[in-house]
Design a protein around this motif. Structure first.
Motif, PDB file in Angstrom:
ATOM      1  N   ALA A  54       0.818  -1.263  -0.378  1.00 58.65           N
ATOM      2  CA  ALA A  54       0.209  -0.325  -0.488  1.00 58.65           C
ATOM      3  C   ALA A  54       0.672   1.251  -0.043  1.00 58.65           C
ATOM      4  CB  ALA A  54      -0.846  -0.260   1.015  1.00 58.65           C
ATOM      5  N   ALA A  55       2.362   1.126   0.222  1.00 63.59           N
ATOM      6  CA  ALA A  55       2.867   2.371   0.571  1.00 63.59           C
ATOM      7  C   ALA A  55       2.924   3.494  -0.794  1.00 63.59           C
ATOM      8  CB  ALA A  55       4.728   2.065   1.042  1.00 63.59           C
ATOM      9  N   ASP A  56       2.889   2.929  -1.896  1.00 60.22           N
ATOM     10  CA  ASP A  56       3.575   3.834  -3.178  1.00 60.22           C
ATOM     11  C   ASP A  56       1.920   3.428  -3.443  1.00 60.22           C
ATOM     12  OD1 ASP A  56       4.886   1.402  -3.701  1.00 60.22           O
ATOM     13  OD2 ASP A  56       6.347   2.368  -5.092  1.00 60.22           O
ATOM     14  N   ALA A  57       1.181   3.220  -3.394  1.00 60.43           N
ATOM     15  CA  ALA A  57       0.452   2.790  -4.443  1.00 60.43           C
ATOM     16  C   ALA A  57      -0.589   4.085  -4.804  1.00 60.43           C
ATOM     17  CB  ALA A  57      -0.722   2.348  -4.126  1.00 60.43           C
ATOM     18  N   GLU A  58      -1.382   3.912  -6.246  1.00 57.90           N
ATOM     19  CA  GLU A  58      -1.862   5.371  -6.197  1.00 57.90           C
ATOM     20  C   GLU A  58      -3.301   4.210  -5.704  1.00 57.90           C
ATOM     21  OE1 GLU A  58      -0.450   7.635 -10.410  1.00 57.90           O
ATOM     22  OE2 GLU A  58      -0.437   4.873 -10.128  1.00 57.90           O
ATOM     23  N   VAL A  60      -5.948   0.645  -3.761  1.00 52.68           N
ATOM     24  CA  VAL A  60      -5.606   0.047  -2.731  1.00 52.68           C
ATOM     25  C   VAL A  60      -6.980  -0.695  -3.237  1.00 52.68           C
ATOM     26  CG1 VAL A  60      -5.190  -0.994  -0.594  1.00 52.68           C
ATOM     27  CG2 VAL A  60      -3.957   0.945  -1.295  1.00 52.68           C
ATOM     28  N   ILE A  61      -6.752  -2.210  -3.586  1.00 56.83           N
ATOM     29  CA  ILE A  61      -7.655  -2.652  -3.193  1.00 56.83           C
ATOM     30  C   ILE A  61      -8.059  -4.045  -2.690  1.00 56.83           C
ATOM     31  CG2 ILE A  61      -9.895  -4.944  -5.139  1.00 56.83           C
ATOM     32  CD1 ILE A  61      -8.572  -3.465  -7.687  1.00 56.83           C
ATOM     33  N   LEU A  62      -8.425  -4.010  -1.831  1.00 52.69           N
ATOM     34  CA  LEU A  62      -8.876  -4.909  -0.418  1.00 52.69           C
ATOM     35  C   LEU A  62      -9.774  -6.339  -0.674  1.00 52.69           C
ATOM     36  CD1 LEU A  62      -8.269  -5.258   2.611  1.00 52.69           C
ATOM     37  CD2 LEU A  62     -10.590  -3.928   2.820  1.00 52.69           C
ATOM     38  N   THR A  63      -8.731  -7.328  -0.266  1.00 51.83           N
ATOM     39  CA  THR A  63     -10.222  -8.442  -0.856  1.00 51.83           C
ATOM     40  C   THR A  63      -9.305  -9.229  -0.129  1.00 51.83           C
ATOM     41  OG1 THR A  63      -8.234  -9.656  -2.122  1.00 51.83           O
ATOM     42  CG2 THR A  63      -9.796  -8.027  -3.093  1.00 51.83           C
ATOM     43  N   VAL A  64     -10.189  -9.004   1.249  1.00 52.13           N
ATOM     44  CA  VAL A  64     -10.444  -9.586   2.250  1.00 52.13           C
ATOM     45  C   VAL A  64     -11.198 -10.833   3.226  1.00 52.13           C
ATOM     46  CG1 VAL A  64      -7.491  -9.084   2.837  1.00 52.13           C
ATOM     47  CG2 VAL A  64      -9.342  -8.116   3.997  1.00 52.13           C
ATOM     48  N   PRO A  65     -11.374 -11.441   3.697  1.00 52.75           N
ATOM     49  CA  PRO A  65     -12.608 -11.647   4.188  1.00 52.75           C
ATOM     50  C   PRO A  65     -13.697 -10.539   5.367  1.00 52.75           C
ATOM     51  CG  PRO A  65     -11.484 -13.222   4.439  1.00 52.75           C
ATOM     52  CD  PRO A  65     -10.664 -12.110   3.655  1.00 52.75           C
ATOM     53  N   TRP A  66     -14.572 -10.031   5.225  1.00 52.01           N
ATOM     54  CA  TRP A  66     -14.936  -9.060   6.222  1.00 52.01           C
ATOM     55  C   TRP A  66     -14.820  -8.923   7.444  1.00 52.01           C
ATOM     56  CZ3 TRP A  66     -17.506  -4.060   4.613  1.00 52.01           C
ATOM     57  CH2 TRP A  66     -18.437  -3.771   6.144  1.00 52.01           C
ATOM     58  N   ASP A  67     -14.178 -10.219   8.391  1.00 51.69           N
ATOM     59  CA  ASP A  67     -13.541 -10.277   9.496  1.00 51.69           C
ATOM     60  C   ASP A  67     -11.943 -10.032   9.523  1.00 51.69           C
ATOM     61  OD1 ASP A  67     -13.308 -12.722   8.586  1.00 51.69           O
ATOM     62  OD2 ASP A  67     -13.911 -13.444   9.929  1.00 51.69           O
ATOM     63  N   ALA A  68     -11.961  -9.799   8.519  1.00 51.17           N
ATOM     64  CA  ALA A  68     -10.486  -9.441   8.719  1.00 51.17           C
ATOM     65  C   ALA A  68      -9.932  -8.189   8.286  1.00 51.17           C
ATOM     66  CB  ALA A  68      -9.458 -10.287   7.633  1.00 51.17           C
ATOM     67  N   ILE A  69     -10.873  -7.628   8.066  1.00 53.31           N
ATOM     68  CA  ILE A  69     -10.701  -6.157   7.450  1.00 53.31           C
ATOM     69  C   ILE A  69      -9.972  -5.068   9.036  1.00 53.31           C
ATOM     70  CG2 ILE A  69     -11.702  -4.069   6.799  1.00 53.31           C
ATOM     71  CD1 ILE A  69     -13.547  -5.524   5.524  1.00 53.31           C
ATOM     72  N   ASP A  70     -10.513  -4.405   9.665  1.00 55.22           N
ATOM     73  CA  ASP A  70     -10.239  -4.450  10.546  1.00 55.22           C
ATOM     74  C   ASP A  70      -8.553  -4.967  11.539  1.00 55.22           C
ATOM     75  OD1 ASP A  70     -12.177  -2.289  11.397  1.00 55.22           O
ATOM     76  OD2 ASP A  70     -12.803  -3.801  13.057  1.00 55.22           O
ATOM     77  N   GLU A  71      -8.249  -5.954  11.033  1.00 50.89           N
ATOM     78  CA  GLU A  71      -6.771  -6.137  11.395  1.00 50.89           C
ATOM     79  C   GLU A  71      -5.880  -5.500  10.027  1.00 50.89           C
ATOM     80  OE1 GLU A  71      -4.023 -10.415  11.693  1.00 50.89           O
ATOM     81  OE2 GLU A  71      -6.331 -10.325  12.548  1.00 50.89           O
ATOM     82  N   THR A  72      -6.058  -6.282   8.838  1.00 54.93           N
ATOM     83  CA  THR A  72      -5.619  -5.871   7.533  1.00 54.93           C
ATOM     84  C   THR A  72      -4.997  -4.658   7.526  1.00 54.93           C
ATOM     85  OG1 THR A  72      -7.005  -8.091   6.826  1.00 54.93           O
ATOM     86  CG2 THR A  72      -5.983  -6.383   4.990  1.00 54.93           C
ATOM     87  N   LEU A  73      -6.122  -3.672   7.871  1.00 54.54           N
ATOM     88  CA  LEU A  73      -5.584  -2.018   7.807  1.00 54.54           C
ATOM     89  C   LEU A  73      -5.438  -1.364   8.720  1.00 54.54           C
ATOM     90  CD1 LEU A  73      -9.768  -0.787   7.415  1.00 54.54           C
ATOM     91  CD2 LEU A  73      -7.836  -1.089   5.588  1.00 54.54           C
ATOM     92  N   SER A  74      -4.851  -1.999  10.115  1.00 52.55           N
ATOM     93  CA  SER A  74      -4.307  -1.194  11.237  1.00 52.55           C
ATOM     94  C   SER A  74      -2.804  -1.929  10.468  1.00 52.55           C
ATOM     95  CB  SER A  74      -4.607  -1.957  12.189  1.00 52.55           C
ATOM     96  OG  SER A  74      -4.404  -3.442  12.240  1.00 52.55           O
ATOM     97  N   GLN A  75      -2.301  -3.658  10.458  1.00 53.87           N
ATOM     98  CA  GLN A  75      -1.199  -4.080   9.441  1.00 53.87           C
ATOM     99  C   GLN A  75      -0.907  -2.698   7.975  1.00 53.87           C
ATOM    100  OE1 GLN A  75      -1.589  -8.357   8.996  1.00 53.87           O
ATOM    101  NE2 GLN A  75      -2.453  -8.207  11.033  1.00 53.87           N
ATOM    102  N   SER A  76      -1.660  -2.437   7.434  1.00 55.15           N
ATOM    103  CA  SER A  76      -1.321  -1.896   5.735  1.00 55.15           C
ATOM    104  C   SER A  76      -1.371   0.065   6.226  1.00 55.15           C
ATOM    105  CB  SER A  76      -2.457  -1.979   4.902  1.00 55.15           C
ATOM    106  OG  SER A  76      -3.247  -1.051   5.817  1.00 55.15           O
ATOM    107  N   GLY A  77      -1.336   0.178   7.855  1.00 57.68           N
ATOM    108  CA  GLY A  77      -0.526   1.249   7.173  1.00 57.68           C
ATOM    109  C   GLY A  77      -1.648   2.135   7.558  1.00 57.68           C
ATOM    110  N   SER A  78      -3.278   2.276   7.851  1.00 55.52           N
ATOM    111  CA  SER A  78      -4.057   3.100   6.956  1.00 55.52           C
ATOM    112  C   SER A  78      -4.258   2.913   8.901  1.00 55.52           C
ATOM    113  CB  SER A  78      -5.603   2.059   6.885  1.00 55.52           C
ATOM    114  OG  SER A  78      -4.913   1.815   5.608  1.00 55.52           O
TER     115      SER A  78
END
Length: 78
Positions: A54-58, A60-78
């Motif tokens: 995600a660092a230099d992307a124009e 970002v397409i998030l394709t993870v299960p709904w219940d993993a969104i919060d954890e994924t976003l916290s790991q992606s720097g969001s």
């Protein structure tokens, strides 16, 4: 365009395969080795961690299960 696909499941691989011929696509995963394997299999430019993808992307397409969104976003720097 620089596109990050966050997730290596069926949906993530489908997006990566479709976008890779015309865009610079980075596949992001919790496990960077898995991301590199998915990138190789789909024609994406590279594989990386969530944050690395995600660092230099124009776009970002998030394709993870709904219940993993919060954890994924916290790991992606969001």
């Amino acid at each position: 365009m620089k596109v990050a696909i966050i997730g290596t499941g069926r949906m993530g691989r489908g997006f990566a395969t479709g976008l890779a011929p015309k865009h610079e696509v980075t596949v992001g995963a919790r496990d960077p080795n898995r991301a590199r394997q998915a990138a190789s299999a789909t024609g994406a430019t590279r594989g990386a961690s969530y944050a690395g993808a995600a660092a230099d992307a124009e776009v970002v397409i998030l394709t993870v299960p709904w219940d993993a969104i919060d954890e994924t976003l916290s790991q992606s720097g969001s």
